[in-house]
Design an enzyme around this catalytic site. Structure first.
Site, PDB file in Angstrom:
ATOM      1  N   LYS A  67      -2.449  -2.181  -3.189  1.00 46.70           N
ATOM      2  CA  LYS A  67      -3.515  -1.367  -2.592  1.00 46.70           C
ATOM      3  C   LYS A  67      -3.110   0.078  -2.810  1.00 46.70           C
ATOM      4  CE  LYS A  67      -6.037  -0.406   1.656  1.00 46.70           C
ATOM      5  NZ  LYS A  67      -6.765  -1.062   2.735  1.00 46.70           N
ATOM      6  N   GLU A 101       0.836  -1.213   0.000  1.00 52.14           N
ATOM      7  CA  GLU A 101       0.000   0.000   0.000  1.00 52.14           C
ATOM      8  C   GLU A 101       0.870   1.261   0.000  1.00 52.14           C
ATOM      9  OE1 GLU A 101      -2.496   0.553   3.469  1.00 52.14           O
ATOM     10  OE2 GLU A 101      -3.793   1.956   2.416  1.00 52.14           O
TER      11      GLU A 101
END
Ligand code: 13P
Length: 346
Positions: free
Chosen positions: A224, A182
């Protein structure tokens, strides 16, 4: 010779199941400090027990498995159980959902005094991953934070964070755990969508270069990402179609087709906005991208439920219903089928 992780088949299968069409991942991995802040904002007390009750409400919401493929848990949460003593991990698995775990230990200030962040958590990670695998986790999240501002991001910030992401990802795969990487570009600030696009593109290029250098298997990896979007305080913020098109355009330029899947964080967008953006991406681009694109929201899935449950920690059924509504709206968005009419009908 090319390195192939021992658990390659399992990693591929897990990644695929996480982004199965019509499903996405719920993030329930707020650290105790972040969870306390979210609770205080709605008038709830934060303790180990109230956090357990709240996560129980979400994890046991009836039929959530129709829309939710997996849940990211925090270290405290992965060890907790429902009122009748069933471990949360077992509840998820019995419903065919995949337990995940947040493994970074937080974003700390990067030297330089600009306010940039560097995510920590590599020390001892191999041992922690082995324990989390035994507890049932099959994917793990690590969040890096990139700040847009005067003279920022610096190249040092991009590179330090990307290097840590790649090292964590390689350790995850060694342990049979899918890394959910992420590298978030923050929405705070008054920057334009063009600036966000430039930064996101640079960021993803550096991240995928580092992943290649650490021999991370892309088929068993989930990205992500934040969307390409105007800063929250920007004048004339871009509309839904522009966010969708610029986001997918940026991903197509930087993300290899072999990747297991793409999920988005909500990052401070409202819950309706997050569904509209995801749906526009899938509606306009879903048949052209090589990876499925779905949600991995925390706030955009949870906020309406938290608003209901927070004030007196009751109204569990109503809060579950509010959570299920967001899960369903985002399930529709993951196949490009969410409209204003779906929102009204809900
Ligand atoms: P938000 O959807 O609230 O941004 O949270 C997603 C997440 O997991 C942040 O790390």
């Amino acid at each position: 010779m090319r390195y192939v992780p021992k658990h390659a088949d399992e990693l591929r299968a897990t990644a695929k199941a996480m982004v199965e069409p019509g499903k996405g991942v719920v993030a329930l991995d707020e650290s105790n400090a972040t969870c306390t802040k979210r609770f205080e904002d709605v008038g709830a007390q934060s303790s180990e027990e109230t956090r357990r009750q709240y996560r129980q409400l979400l994890i046991t919401a009836p039929e959530a498995q129709k829309y939710i493929s997996g849940a990211i848990l925090f270290d405290e949460t992965i060890r907790q159980a429902t009122d009748d003593g069933t471990p949360f991990v077992k509840v998820l698995k019995d419903r065919g959902q995949i337990p995940g775990i947040k493994v970074d230990t937080g974003a700390k200030d990067l030297p330089g005094g600009r306010g940039e962040k560097m995510t920590e958590g590599l020390d001892g990670l191999r041992d922690r991953l082995a324990e989390y695998y035994d507890l049932g986790a099959r994917f793990a999240k690590w969040r890096a934070v990139i700040t847009i501002g005067d003279g920022m991001p610096t190249i040092g910030c991009y590179k330090a964070n990307a290097h840590a992401l790649a090292r964590y990802a390689a350790l995850c795969q060694e342990a049979g755990i899918v890394p959910m990487i992420e590298p978030e570009v923050l929405i705070s600030g008054d920057h334009s969508i063009e600036r966000c696009q430039e930064v996101t593109e640079q960021n993803l290029r550096i991240v995928f270069q580092e992943l290649a250098e650490q021999e991370v298997m892309l088929e068993g990896t989930i990205l992500k990402t934040s969307m390409v979007i105007s800063g929250l305080k920007a004048p004339n913020r871009a509309g839904v179609t522009e966010v969708a098109d610029r986001t997918v355009e940026t991903l197509m330029r930087t993300v290899p087709p072999a990747l297991g899947g793409v999920v988005f964080l909500s990052g401070g967008q409202g819950h309706v906005e997050s569904s509209a953006h995801l749906s526009a991406m899938n509606q306009r681009w879903g048949d052209k991208t090589p990876w499925n694109m779905t949600f991995s929201y925390a706030r955009a899935l949870q906020q309406p439920a938290l608003d209901i449950w927070g004030p007196d920690n009751s109204k569990v059924k109503e809060a579950q219903q509010a959570f299920l509504t967001r899960a369903k709206m985002n399930s529709l968005a993951s196949t490009g089928d969410y409209t204003e009419a779906s929102e009204k009908a809900a």
